[in-house]
Write a protein that holds these residues in place. Structure first.
Motif, PDB file in Angstrom:
ATOM      1  N   TRP A 270       0.832  -1.199   0.000  1.00  0.00           N
ATOM      2  CA  TRP A 270       0.000   0.000   0.000  1.00  0.00           C
ATOM      3  C   TRP A 270       0.871   1.256   0.000  1.00  0.00           C
ATOM      4  O   TRP A 270       0.617   2.200  -0.759  1.00  0.00           O
ATOM      5  CB  TRP A 270      -0.934   0.005   1.205  1.00  0.00           C
ATOM      6  N   VAL A 271       1.906   1.298   0.855  1.00  0.00           N
ATOM      7  CA  VAL A 271       2.774   2.478   0.910  1.00  0.00           C
ATOM      8  C   VAL A 271       3.442   2.717  -0.443  1.00  0.00           C
ATOM      9  O   VAL A 271       3.443   3.841  -0.963  1.00  0.00           O
ATOM     10  CB  VAL A 271       3.851   2.319   2.012  1.00  0.00           C
ATOM     11  N   GLN A 272       4.002   1.663  -1.021  1.00  0.00           N
ATOM     12  CA  GLN A 272       4.760   1.819  -2.272  1.00  0.00           C
ATOM     13  C   GLN A 272       3.873   2.154  -3.456  1.00  0.00           C
ATOM     14  O   GLN A 272       4.283   2.914  -4.343  1.00  0.00           O
ATOM     15  CB  GLN A 272       5.539   0.533  -2.565  1.00  0.00           C
ATOM     16  N   ASN A 273       2.668   1.623  -3.482  1.00  0.00           N
ATOM     17  CA  ASN A 273       1.802   1.784  -4.656  1.00  0.00           C
ATOM     18  C   ASN A 273       0.704   2.825  -4.432  1.00  0.00           C
ATOM     19  O   ASN A 273       0.740   3.917  -5.005  1.00  0.00           O
ATOM     20  CB  ASN A 273       1.203   0.435  -5.047  1.00  0.00           C
ATOM     21  N   ASP A 274      -0.263   2.533  -3.586  1.00  0.00           N
ATOM     22  CA  ASP A 274      -1.426   3.403  -3.418  1.00  0.00           C
ATOM     23  C   ASP A 274      -1.059   4.760  -2.807  1.00  0.00           C
ATOM     24  O   ASP A 274      -1.501   5.812  -3.292  1.00  0.00           O
ATOM     25  CB  ASP A 274      -2.477   2.714  -2.544  1.00  0.00           C
ATOM     26  N   PHE A 275      -0.298   4.733  -1.716  1.00  0.00           N
ATOM     27  CA  PHE A 275       0.035   5.970  -1.013  1.00  0.00           C
ATOM     28  C   PHE A 275       0.864   6.900  -1.894  1.00  0.00           C
ATOM     29  O   PHE A 275       0.548   8.097  -2.021  1.00  0.00           O
ATOM     30  CB  PHE A 275       0.786   5.645   0.276  1.00  0.00           C
ATOM     31  N   THR A 276       1.912   6.378  -2.514  1.00  0.00           N
ATOM     32  CA  THR A 276       2.763   7.232  -3.351  1.00  0.00           C
ATOM     33  C   THR A 276       2.007   7.730  -4.583  1.00  0.00           C
ATOM     34  O   THR A 276       2.203   8.872  -5.017  1.00  0.00           O
ATOM     35  CB  THR A 276       4.038   6.496  -3.776  1.00  0.00           C
ATOM     36  N   ARG A 277       1.116   6.890  -5.128  1.00  0.00           N
ATOM     37  CA  ARG A 277       0.322   7.321  -6.284  1.00  0.00           C
ATOM     38  C   ARG A 277      -0.566   8.507  -5.905  1.00  0.00           C
ATOM     39  O   ARG A 277      -0.684   9.484  -6.652  1.00  0.00           O
ATOM     40  CB  ARG A 277      -0.532   6.160  -6.797  1.00  0.00           C
ATOM     41  N   GLU A 278      -1.170   8.424  -4.727  1.00  0.00           N
ATOM     42  CA  GLU A 278      -2.014   9.519  -4.261  1.00  0.00           C
ATOM     43  C   GLU A 278      -1.198  10.796  -4.063  1.00  0.00           C
ATOM     44  O   GLU A 278      -1.644  11.903  -4.421  1.00  0.00           O
ATOM     45  CB  GLU A 278      -2.691   9.127  -2.950  1.00  0.00           C
ATOM     46  N   LEU A 279      -0.008  10.663  -3.512  1.00  0.00           N
ATOM     47  CA  LEU A 279       0.845  11.830  -3.295  1.00  0.00           C
ATOM     48  C   LEU A 279       1.209  12.502  -4.612  1.00  0.00           C
ATOM     49  O   LEU A 279       1.147  13.731  -4.736  1.00  0.00           O
ATOM     50  CB  LEU A 279       2.126  11.406  -2.566  1.00  0.00           C
ATOM     51  N   VAL A 280       1.593  11.707  -5.595  1.00  0.00           N
ATOM     52  CA  VAL A 280       1.979  12.248  -6.896  1.00  0.00           C
ATOM     53  C   VAL A 280       0.799  12.944  -7.561  1.00  0.00           C
ATOM     54  O   VAL A 280       0.936  14.043  -8.139  1.00  0.00           O
ATOM     55  CB  VAL A 280       2.552  11.135  -7.799  1.00  0.00           C
ATOM     56  N   GLN A 281      -0.382  12.335  -7.466  1.00  0.00           N
ATOM     57  CA  GLN A 281      -1.575  12.941  -8.054  1.00  0.00           C
ATOM     58  C   GLN A 281      -1.895  14.276  -7.390  1.00  0.00           C
ATOM     59  O   GLN A 281      -2.242  15.258  -8.072  1.00  0.00           O
ATOM     60  CB  GLN A 281      -2.759  11.982  -7.940  1.00  0.00           C
ATOM     61  N   GLN A 282      -1.776  14.329  -6.068  1.00  0.00           N
ATOM     62  CA  GLN A 282      -2.034  15.576  -5.359  1.00  0.00           C
ATOM     63  C   GLN A 282      -1.037  16.651  -5.759  1.00  0.00           C
ATOM     64  O   GLN A 282      -1.400  17.827  -5.926  1.00  0.00           O
ATOM     65  CB  GLN A 282      -1.973  15.335  -3.846  1.00  0.00           C
TER      66      GLN A 282
ATOM     67  N   LYS B 212       0.656  16.886  -8.636  1.00  0.00           N
ATOM     68  CA  LYS B 212       0.391  17.325 -10.010  1.00  0.00           C
ATOM     69  C   LYS B 212      -0.833  18.220 -10.101  1.00  0.00           C
ATOM     70  O   LYS B 212      -0.926  19.090 -10.978  1.00  0.00           O
ATOM     71  CB  LYS B 212       0.225  16.099 -10.915  1.00  0.00           C
ATOM     72  N   ALA B 213      -1.787  18.013  -9.180  1.00  0.00           N
ATOM     73  CA  ALA B 213      -2.999  18.832  -9.170  1.00  0.00           C
ATOM     74  C   ALA B 213      -2.805  20.128  -8.387  1.00  0.00           C
ATOM     75  O   ALA B 213      -3.751  20.921  -8.257  1.00  0.00           O
ATOM     76  CB  ALA B 213      -4.150  18.037  -8.568  1.00  0.00           C
ATOM     77  N   GLY B 214      -1.594  20.347  -7.877  1.00  0.00           N
ATOM     78  CA  GLY B 214      -1.311  21.556  -7.127  1.00  0.00           C
ATOM     79  C   GLY B 214      -1.901  21.577  -5.741  1.00  0.00           C
ATOM     80  O   GLY B 214      -2.042  22.644  -5.124  1.00  0.00           O
ATOM     81  N   LYS B 215      -2.219  20.394  -5.180  1.00  0.00           N
ATOM     82  CA  LYS B 215      -2.858  20.318  -3.871  1.00  0.00           C
ATOM     83  C   LYS B 215      -1.875  20.082  -2.730  1.00  0.00           C
ATOM     84  O   LYS B 215      -2.282  20.096  -1.564  1.00  0.00           O
ATOM     85  CB  LYS B 215      -3.919  19.205  -3.883  1.00  0.00           C
ATOM     86  N   ARG B 216      -0.599  19.834  -3.060  1.00  0.00           N
ATOM     87  CA  ARG B 216       0.395  19.655  -2.020  1.00  0.00           C
ATOM     88  C   ARG B 216       1.771  19.925  -2.611  1.00  0.00           C
ATOM     89  O   ARG B 216       1.991  19.720  -3.814  1.00  0.00           O
ATOM     90  CB  ARG B 216       0.356  18.250  -1.424  1.00  0.00           C
TER      91      ARG B 216
END
Length: 283
Positions: free
Chosen positions: A94-106, A108-112
């Motif tokens: 989960w950390v390597q896949n889901d969590f990091t994917r969410e971070l990258v998406q945020q 790129k969307a300028g949310k973090r």
């Protein structure tokens, strides 16, 4: 000095006194069913301190100031348990896949911003913190991100070992081969592996009692596994209050599946039995 023969076990009455002393110090509950285990661990401290019996050692502890090094040795002896890298693989997937994917998406969307803080609570000898570092390195473009992973433990000896970031073959047994080769250097003189500098620079370690607040900036992820099983409801509530205060709004908490914190997760929504997310806004 020659130490006199030791009793086989701590008496029930004295065990209760030791248990109260341990609980008061770190909030850990010692079951009366663990008489033999506690006796064996205490016996090692008696020999190390040339103390003749369990009563005498108890009285020594009671008279010691909090900063006496023997407290550290005593608590380390009582609370030591096995740890190794990549324990509980679904958590790290989960950390390597889901969590990091969410971070990258945020991002790129300028949310973090490209900045991440993680707390490995009760990190023992640093195996878990190294695992977190490996997973983030595999899932994030680390050249573009600032990542801080902070490991804490009540034991100064455990923290000293964590800072060395050197692991035995047994500790490394579940690390995928490509991860081992990419992020660790093997010692030419012993069957040990050391975290490479690119990962080590993102890790820091310090002593901390979970019953006390951690006075640091908020974390995006906290990992607290296989620890709360040793706490009673009151101690768990104290720890969870500190965890809530340490998490950023929307941050994640990973616990062990059997920690028994379901009734203490009022500010969290549980994604799985071991994965929880704090409310977007903390009231």
């Amino acid at each position: 000095m020659t130490v006199a023969p030791l009793l086989d076990e701590v008496s029930a009455a004295l065990l209760e006194r030791y248990a109260k002393l341990i609980y008061k110090k770190i909030g850990v509950v010692i079951s009366t069913e663990k008489t033999t285990l506690l006796s064996n661990r205490l016996r090692r401290r008696l020999r190390a301190t040339d103390t003749s019996n369990f009563d005498e050692y108890y009285n020594k502890l009671q008279a010691m100031p909090p900063e006496d090094p023997e407290w550290e040795h005593f608590l380390q002896e009582i609370t030591t348990h096995e740890t190794y890298l990549f324990r509980d693989q679904p958590h790290w997937d989960w950390v390597q896949n889901d969590f990091t994917r969410e971070l990258v998406q945020q991002f790129k969307a300028g949310k973090r911003p490209p900045f991440l803080r993680v707390w490995s609570a009760a990190c023992s000898t640093g195996d878990e913190a190294a695992t977190i570092a490996c997973c983030l390195a595999e899932g994030l473009p680390l050249a573009e991100w600032t990542v801080e992973i902070i490991g804490t433990d009540i034991g100064a000896a455990a923290i000293a070992q964590a800072q060395r970031q050197t692991f035995s073959e047994r500790s490394m047994r579940l690390v995928p081969k490509h991860v081992r080769n990419k992020h660790f250097d093997q010692s030419p003189d012993a069957p040990t592996w050391t975290t490479k500098p690119a990962l080590r620079k993102r890790l820091s370690f310090s002593t901390h009692n979970l019953l006390d607040p951690l006075l640091l900036p908020a974390f995006d992820l906290i990992v607290l596994k296989n620890v709360l099983i040793y706490f009673d409801t009151n101690s768990k509530a104290r720890v969870m209050k500190n965890i809530c205060q340490a998490l950023a709004p929307g941050g994640y908490l990973i616990t062990g599946a059997a920690e028994g914190v379901s009734e203490l997760l009022g500010t969290f929504s549980s994604k799985q039995g071991w994965l929880h997310r704090i409310a977007k806004q903390i009231t």
